[in-house]
Write an enzyme that holds these catalytic residues in place. Structure first.
Site, PDB file in Angstrom:
ATOM      1  N   GLY A  18       1.706 -13.474   6.126  1.00  0.00           N
ATOM      2  CA  GLY A  18       0.846 -12.839   7.129  1.00  0.00           C
ATOM      3  C   GLY A  18       1.541 -12.710   8.476  1.00  0.00           C
ATOM      4  N   ARG A  20       0.817  -1.221   0.000  1.00  0.00           N
ATOM      5  CA  ARG A  20       0.000   0.000   0.000  1.00  0.00           C
ATOM      6  C   ARG A  20       0.853   1.274   0.000  1.00  0.00           C
ATOM      7  NH1 ARG A  20      -3.453  -1.989   5.058  1.00  0.00           N
ATOM      8  NH2 ARG A  20      -1.532  -3.191   5.275  1.00  0.00           N
ATOM      9  N   ASN A  30       0.491   2.574   6.835  1.00  0.00           N
ATOM     10  CA  ASN A  30       0.310   1.665   5.699  1.00  0.00           C
ATOM     11  C   ASN A  30       0.412   2.367   4.357  1.00  0.00           C
ATOM     12  OD1 ASN A  30      -0.211  -0.633   7.360  1.00  0.00           O
ATOM     13  ND2 ASN A  30      -2.218   0.259   7.794  1.00  0.00           N
ATOM     14  N   GLU A  53     -10.317  -8.583  10.694  1.00  0.00           N
ATOM     15  CA  GLU A  53      -9.580  -7.698   9.785  1.00  0.00           C
ATOM     16  C   GLU A  53     -10.569  -6.957   8.886  1.00  0.00           C
ATOM     17  OE1 GLU A  53      -6.280  -6.935   9.930  1.00  0.00           O
ATOM     18  OE2 GLU A  53      -6.620  -8.056  11.762  1.00  0.00           O
TER      19      GLU A  53
END
Ligand code: UD1
Ligand code: MG
Length: 430
Positions: A81, A15, A221, A149
């Site tokens: 992850g 991102r 992010n 999430e």
């Protein structure tokens, strides 16, 4: 009681839309991960960084800045992850504080608070108006039930304004038991560390939330987050120096890197930028000046001056549009429009407007040395390497390409010609 710290820095950071790994993006002059590790090393002697994406680059940086860190590499291909990131950690202590590597605003005092709570899991939670980008903390009967999430959340869950801060203190045995049980059945097909909460809850373990502030735990992010975190860090840095006695005119317009230091009583006018490791003592830095990696004492700089790395400026006045680079100035006045590079200039010397040290011949850089009580006339070119001894006058407009001995005048200037009435002839006026 001591605890281990694990910092997760293996993610891709897609991102950020950048070729620089996310954790190496800078806040106030240092990479995000530097800020985190500086604080983590204050609270633990067992700090591990988990790496994978661009590991070499991050490793090289970390090894140049820190000793006493442990590194492990995530099996990212098989276990992507944050849950995958902690599969192979080997903490020394019974409790492990896990931090995301994208939280540059964490402070040691905040981290210590986790260890003051007795529970199987202590979890940082933030109450927030805009929960976008965070995992939502789902409560049931006042207790933490699970974390969902953002990409997996229902419309109802997305409205929840209690979010996961991304810091957790786990008992080591809790991690050992539940990490292997994590699955990747979710929107991102990743192993989420956050799924441990629901698993632990089902087994009746104690999970305690620790309410923290976003200004300490903000996750970065995107580049927009980076800018927001920068603003918080800048406010902190400037508050600190104002408390130490620095006067700041319109502090919101001033930028100061984390490694810049002030001593004595300093004043900074609006729009100034301090980059890197500066040491500024009892000086006035006037509007719109940029100071980089330099030492300044008892001097006034600017407005609109540029002091570049490795300059030492003592008891001097540097005025507008003066650029100084890798130079040492003691008791010097350079009031206007000059470039002083690779030079040493001594006490009582005046540098006239438009003086340039010609320090580069296209291949190498050379030094200009100027002694005490020298008067350099305006628009002088000092062709380095060149040495001007004490008590010298250089006539305005000179090109100085030879050393000048003590006490002399040096002047190189085309002879001025005047032609009477030329103006009238040229424009055809009588
Ligand atoms: C994470 C949390 C989210 C929380 C938020 C707080 C998960 C699944 N989600 O989301 O609940 O609200 O942080 O800021 O944990 N990393 C690895 N290996 C990986 C993936 C990530 O080491 O395979 C590292 C990243 O480098 C980063 C950290 O883990 O430093 C967090 O990853 P990120 O992708 O930023 O997670 P968020 O989506 O922010
Ligand atoms: Mg994040």
């Amino acid at each position: 009681m001591s605890f281990s710290v694990v910092v997760l820095a293996a993610g891709e950071g897609s991102r950020m839309k950048s070729s620089t790994p996310k954790v190496l993006h800078q806040i106030s002059g240092k990479p995000m991960i530097w800020h985190i590790l500086k604080e983590a090393l204050k609270v633990s002697d067992d700090v591990t960084v988990v790496l994978y994406h661009q590991a070499e680059r991050i490793l090289e940086f970390l090894k140049s800045e820190f000793e006493n860190l442990n590194f492990i590499f995530q099996d990212h291909q098989n276990y992507p992850g944050t849950g995958g990131a902690v599969r192979d950690i080997a903490p020394k202590y019974e409790k492990v504080l896990i931090l995301n590597g994208d939280m540059p605003l964490v402070r040691a005092e905040e981290l210590k608070k986790f260890n003051e709570i007795e529970a199987d899991i202590v979890l940082a939670v933030i109450e927030i108006d805009d929960p976008n980008g965070y995992g939502r903390v789902i409560l049931k009967e006042g207790e933490v039930e699970r974390i969902v999430e953002e990409k997996d959340a229902s419309a109802e869950e997305l409205k929840v304004k209690l979010v996961n801060g991304g810091v957790y203190l786990f008992k080591k045995e809790v991690l050992e038991k539940f990490v292997p049980l994590l699955s990747n059945q979710n929107a991102q097909k990743e192993y989420y560390l956050t799924d441990i909460i629901a698993l632990a809850k089902q087994e009746g373990l104690t999970i305690k939330p620790l309410l923290v502030k976003e200004e300490d735990f903000k996750g970065v992010n995107s580049k927009s987050d980076l800018a927001k975190a920068e603003e918080i860090m800048q406010t902190r840095i400037k508050e600190r120096w104002m408390k130490e006695g620095v006067i700041m005119r319109l502090p919101s317009t001033i930028y100061i890197d984390i490694q810049t230091q002030f001593f004595g009583e300093c004043e900074i006018e609006s729009g100034c930028v301090f980059k890197g490791k500066n040491r500024i003592t009892s000086s006035l830095i006037r509007s719109q000046s940029v100071i980089e990696e330099s030492e300044i004492q008892n001097s006034s700089i600017g407005p609109l001056a540029h002091i570049r790395p490795n300059s030492k400026i003592f008891n001097s006045h540097i005025g507008n549009f003066v650029e100084v680079k890798k130079s040492s100035l003691r008791g010097v006045k350079a009031g206007h429009l000059s470039y002083l590079g690779d030079s040493e200039i001594d006490e009582g010397t005046n540098i006239g407007a438009g003086t340039i040290t010609c320090n580069y011949d296209g291949k190498r850089k050379y030094k200009t040395i100027i002694g005490k009580d020298v008067f350099i006339g305006s628009d002088t070119k000092l062709v380095a390497p060149v040495k001007i001894e004490d008590e010298v006058i250089i006539g305005a407009g000179s090109v100085v390409n030879k050393d000048v001995p003590k006490g002399s005048l040096a002047i190189s200037r085309p002879v001025l010609k005047t032609i009477s009435n030329f103006y009238y002839k040229f424009f055809g006026k009588e």
